[in-house]
Design a protein around this motif. Structure first.
Motif, PDB file in Angstrom:
ATOM      1  N   THR A 160       0.828  -1.204   0.000  1.00 55.88           N
ATOM      2  CA  THR A 160       0.000   0.000   0.000  1.00 55.88           C
ATOM      3  C   THR A 160       0.865   1.257   0.000  1.00 55.88           C
ATOM      4  O   THR A 160       0.606   2.217  -0.738  1.00 55.88           O
ATOM      5  N   ARG A 161       1.907   1.272   0.838  1.00 57.00           N
ATOM      6  CA  ARG A 161       2.812   2.416   0.880  1.00 57.00           C
ATOM      7  C   ARG A 161       3.595   2.537  -0.431  1.00 57.00           C
ATOM      8  O   ARG A 161       3.794   3.629  -0.951  1.00 57.00           O
ATOM      9  N   ALA A 162       4.060   1.399  -0.941  1.00 55.81           N
ATOM     10  CA  ALA A 162       4.923   1.404  -2.126  1.00 55.81           C
ATOM     11  C   ALA A 162       4.245   2.035  -3.327  1.00 55.81           C
ATOM     12  O   ALA A 162       4.870   2.771  -4.102  1.00 55.81           O
ATOM     13  N   ILE A 163       2.964   1.743  -3.509  1.00 60.60           N
ATOM     14  CA  ILE A 163       2.244   2.251  -4.680  1.00 60.60           C
ATOM     15  C   ILE A 163       2.285   3.776  -4.732  1.00 60.60           C
ATOM     16  O   ILE A 163       2.394   4.374  -5.814  1.00 60.60           O
ATOM     17  N   THR A 164       2.257   4.410  -3.590  1.00 63.85           N
ATOM     18  CA  THR A 164       2.258   5.876  -3.548  1.00 63.85           C
ATOM     19  C   THR A 164       3.633   6.466  -3.841  1.00 63.85           C
ATOM     20  O   THR A 164       3.744   7.667  -4.085  1.00 63.85           O
ATOM     21  N   ARG A 165       4.677   5.640  -3.806  1.00 67.19           N
ATOM     22  CA  ARG A 165       6.050   6.123  -4.010  1.00 67.19           C
ATOM     23  C   ARG A 165       6.687   5.561  -5.277  1.00 67.19           C
ATOM     24  O   ARG A 165       7.909   5.665  -5.458  1.00 67.19           O
ATOM     25  N   PRO A 168       5.865   6.733 -12.336  1.00 67.64           N
ATOM     26  CA  PRO A 168       4.828   6.312 -13.289  1.00 67.64           C
ATOM     27  C   PRO A 168       5.233   5.115 -14.142  1.00 67.64           C
ATOM     28  O   PRO A 168       4.389   4.312 -14.522  1.00 67.64           O
ATOM     29  N   ASP A 169       6.518   5.000 -14.466  1.00 65.62           N
ATOM     30  CA  ASP A 169       6.993   3.867 -15.269  1.00 65.62           C
ATOM     31  C   ASP A 169       7.787   2.879 -14.414  1.00 65.62           C
ATOM     32  O   ASP A 169       8.582   2.096 -14.933  1.00 65.62           O
ATOM     33  N   GLY A 170       7.560   2.918 -13.101  1.00 62.15           N
ATOM     34  CA  GLY A 170       8.323   2.079 -12.185  1.00 62.15           C
ATOM     35  C   GLY A 170       7.751   0.674 -12.045  1.00 62.15           C
ATOM     36  O   GLY A 170       6.754   0.311 -12.689  1.00 62.15           O
ATOM     37  N   MET A 171       8.382  -0.107 -11.182  1.00 58.19           N
ATOM     38  CA  MET A 171       8.004  -1.503 -11.010  1.00 58.19           C
ATOM     39  C   MET A 171       8.170  -1.911  -9.546  1.00 58.19           C
ATOM     40  O   MET A 171       9.104  -1.475  -8.872  1.00 58.19           O
ATOM     41  N   ILE A 172       7.259  -2.742  -9.071  1.00 53.17           N
ATOM     42  CA  ILE A 172       7.350  -3.337  -7.742  1.00 53.17           C
ATOM     43  C   ILE A 172       7.652  -4.819  -7.893  1.00 53.17           C
ATOM     44  O   ILE A 172       6.958  -5.528  -8.638  1.00 53.17           O
ATOM     45  N   LEU A 173       8.683  -5.278  -7.214  1.00 54.61           N
ATOM     46  CA  LEU A 173       8.990  -6.710  -7.163  1.00 54.61           C
ATOM     47  C   LEU A 173       8.472  -7.242  -5.836  1.00 54.61           C
ATOM     48  O   LEU A 173       8.918  -6.817  -4.770  1.00 54.61           O
ATOM     49  N   GLY A 190      -4.346  -2.551  -8.124  1.00 55.67           N
ATOM     50  CA  GLY A 190      -4.510  -1.654  -9.261  1.00 55.67           C
ATOM     51  C   GLY A 190      -3.384  -1.705 -10.273  1.00 55.67           C
ATOM     52  O   GLY A 190      -3.436  -1.010 -11.296  1.00 55.67           O
ATOM     53  N   LEU A 191      -2.360  -2.513 -10.016  1.00 57.13           N
ATOM     54  CA  LEU A 191      -1.245  -2.662 -10.949  1.00 57.13           C
ATOM     55  C   LEU A 191      -1.366  -3.976 -11.700  1.00 57.13           C
ATOM     56  O   LEU A 191      -1.976  -4.935 -11.219  1.00 57.13           O
ATOM     57  N   SER A 192      -0.750  -4.019 -12.875  1.00 54.45           N
ATOM     58  CA  SER A 192      -0.727  -5.241 -13.672  1.00 54.45           C
ATOM     59  C   SER A 192       0.345  -6.182 -13.129  1.00 54.45           C
ATOM     60  O   SER A 192       1.479  -5.762 -12.868  1.00 54.45           O
ATOM     61  N   GLU A 193      -0.013  -7.449 -12.967  1.00 52.02           N
ATOM     62  CA  GLU A 193       0.913  -8.419 -12.371  1.00 52.02           C
ATOM     63  C   GLU A 193       1.477  -9.363 -13.421  1.00 52.02           C
ATOM     64  O   GLU A 193       0.732 -10.001 -14.171  1.00 52.02           O
ATOM     65  N   HIS A 194       2.802  -9.456 -13.451  1.00 55.30           N
ATOM     66  CA  HIS A 194       3.473 -10.504 -14.212  1.00 55.30           C
ATOM     67  C   HIS A 194       4.045 -11.468 -13.184  1.00 55.30           C
ATOM     68  O   HIS A 194       5.075 -11.185 -12.575  1.00 55.30           O
ATOM     69  N   VAL A 203      16.244 -22.766  -3.513  1.00 54.99           N
ATOM     70  CA  VAL A 203      15.273 -23.811  -3.190  1.00 54.99           C
ATOM     71  C   VAL A 203      15.137 -24.803  -4.347  1.00 54.99           C
ATOM     72  O   VAL A 203      15.225 -24.411  -5.520  1.00 54.99           O
ATOM     73  N   PRO A 204      14.897 -26.084  -4.029  1.00 53.92           N
ATOM     74  CA  PRO A 204      14.825 -27.104  -5.076  1.00 53.92           C
ATOM     75  C   PRO A 204      13.447 -27.228  -5.711  1.00 53.92           C
ATOM     76  O   PRO A 204      13.233 -28.094  -6.550  1.00 53.92           O
ATOM     77  N   TYR A 205      12.510 -26.378  -5.305  1.00 50.20           N
ATOM     78  CA  TYR A 205      11.145 -26.440  -5.825  1.00 50.20           C
ATOM     79  C   TYR A 205      10.820 -25.117  -6.522  1.00 50.20           C
ATOM     80  O   TYR A 205      11.416 -24.073  -6.235  1.00 50.20           O
ATOM     81  N   PRO A 206       9.847 -25.120  -7.435  1.00 42.49           N
ATOM     82  CA  PRO A 206       9.477 -23.863  -8.116  1.00 42.49           C
ATOM     83  C   PRO A 206       8.781 -22.926  -7.157  1.00 42.49           C
ATOM     84  O   PRO A 206       8.056 -23.353  -6.253  1.00 42.49           O
ATOM     85  N   ASP A 207       9.003 -21.621  -7.335  1.00 42.74           N
ATOM     86  CA  ASP A 207       8.397 -20.632  -6.448  1.00 42.74           C
ATOM     87  C   ASP A 207       8.024 -19.384  -7.235  1.00 42.74           C
ATOM     88  O   ASP A 207       8.370 -19.248  -8.412  1.00 42.74           O
ATOM     89  N   PHE A 208       7.299 -18.466  -6.563  1.00 40.53           N
ATOM     90  CA  PHE A 208       6.729 -17.300  -7.209  1.00 40.53           C
ATOM     91  C   PHE A 208       7.482 -16.008  -6.846  1.00 40.53           C
ATOM     92  O   PHE A 208       7.867 -15.799  -5.702  1.00 40.53           O
ATOM     93  N   THR A 209       7.630 -15.146  -7.831  1.00 42.96           N
ATOM     94  CA  THR A 209       7.970 -13.733  -7.628  1.00 42.96           C
ATOM     95  C   THR A 209       7.156 -12.940  -8.643  1.00 42.96           C
ATOM     96  O   THR A 209       7.144 -13.284  -9.828  1.00 42.96           O
ATOM     97  N   SER A 210       6.469 -11.895  -8.194  1.00 41.99           N
ATOM     98  CA  SER A 210       5.639 -11.102  -9.107  1.00 41.99           C
ATOM     99  C   SER A 210       6.264  -9.730  -9.359  1.00 41.99           C
ATOM    100  O   SER A 210       6.859  -9.130  -8.456  1.00 41.99           O
ATOM    101  N   LEU A 211       6.082  -9.252 -10.580  1.00 41.72           N
ATOM    102  CA  LEU A 211       6.491  -7.905 -10.972  1.00 41.72           C
ATOM    103  C   LEU A 211       5.223  -7.121 -11.294  1.00 41.72           C
ATOM    104  O   LEU A 211       4.415  -7.538 -12.128  1.00 41.72           O
ATOM    105  N   LEU A 212       5.041  -6.006 -10.605  1.00 41.61           N
ATOM    106  CA  LEU A 212       3.813  -5.209 -10.699  1.00 41.61           C
ATOM    107  C   LEU A 212       4.116  -3.868 -11.359  1.00 41.61           C
ATOM    108  O   LEU A 212       5.033  -3.158 -10.956  1.00 41.61           O
ATOM    109  N   ARG A 213       3.316  -3.543 -12.384  1.00 46.32           N
ATOM    110  CA  ARG A 213       3.509  -2.282 -13.105  1.00 46.32           C
ATOM    111  C   ARG A 213       2.163  -1.746 -13.545  1.00 46.32           C
ATOM    112  O   ARG A 213       1.160  -2.456 -13.564  1.00 46.32           O
ATOM    113  N   ASP A 214       2.144  -0.446 -13.921  1.00 49.81           N
ATOM    114  CA  ASP A 214       0.919   0.146 -14.474  1.00 49.81           C
ATOM    115  C   ASP A 214       0.565  -0.502 -15.799  1.00 49.81           C
ATOM    116  O   ASP A 214       1.447  -0.920 -16.540  1.00 49.81           O
TER     117      ASP A 214
END
Length: 214
Positions: A160-165, A168-173, A190-194, A203-214
């Motif tokens: 919630t805090r990150a979105i305000t900072r 416009p062309d930035g990204m949240i990991l 409200g951001l698009s998630e990849h 880790v020996p198992y598959p895991d998730f990391t999301s990249l969020l952008r406008d």
């Protein structure tokens, strides 16, 4: 579960000290950071900050890490804020123009300071988890950021805090984004998630990391 995790990490550390595996770790430093050799060496470095720093890797999904590197290299002097310090803080300091990382755990903060010290453009803050000092550290830093990493505690509040900072062309990991307790906040931010799912460092198992952008 914690006992199982500790036992597994202890076993991997014991393997890492054996001759053939020491050679694997040494040789992996000279190979593609996104290839199988470096990833295999990272399995031996689980919960071993020195080995991870030596390998030059953050503890994220491999494909997401590659995309984050490409993103940063396209932005000269990129400004980064990170919730939750670790080997990723060193990695970010090697790829960005300014890094501010906040860590809630005092002992872990002390442990990391020597690794961050060589980077004059990187700051490692300690803020208490109680109250709002930790989640509001990004407000304290001031300005907007090209990349914001959420990989510590109180992640939904940090988002919630990150979105305000975010520029416009930035990204949240957002790391570990497959965990159920984070899904609603991510889906409603409200951001698009990849969302990357697959091979991840340490880790020996598959895991998730999301990249969020406008």
């Amino acid at each position: 579960m914690q006992l199982v995790k500790r036992s597994y990490a202890g076993f991997m550390h014991a393997l890492a000290n054996l001759g053939p595996f020491e050679k694997l770790t040494h040789d992996a430093k000279h190979h593609d950071p996104y290839g199988w050799r470096r990833w295999s060496a990272s399995l031996l470095a689980i919960h071993d900050i020195d080995r991870m720093i030596a390998l030059g890797l953050p503890w994220w999904n491999v494909a997401a890490t590659r995309e984050a590197e490409t993103f940063l290299h396209a932005r000269t002097g990129a400004r980064v804020f990170e919730y939750g310090a670790g080997a990723s803080t060193v990695w970010l300091s090697q790829h960005a123009g300014e890094v501010i990382s906040v860590e809630h755990h005092e002992e872990w903060h002390r442990r990391l300071r020597p690794a961050i010290q060589p980077f004059a453009h990187a700051s490692l803050w300690h803020r208490a988890l109680e109250g709002t000092a930790y989640i509001d550290a990004i407000m304290e830093a001031g300005g907007l950021f090209d990349l914001i990493v959420i990989d510590g505690r109180r992640r939904t509040e940090c988002l919630t805090r990150a979105i305000t900072r975010l520029k416009p062309d930035g990204m949240i990991l957002f790391d570990d984004s497959g965990r159920r307790r984070y899904r609603r906040a991510i889906e409603q931010c409200g951001l698009s998630e990849h969302r990357h799912f697959g091979r991840s460092y340490c880790v020996p198992y598959p895991d998730f990391t999301s990249l969020l952008r406008d």
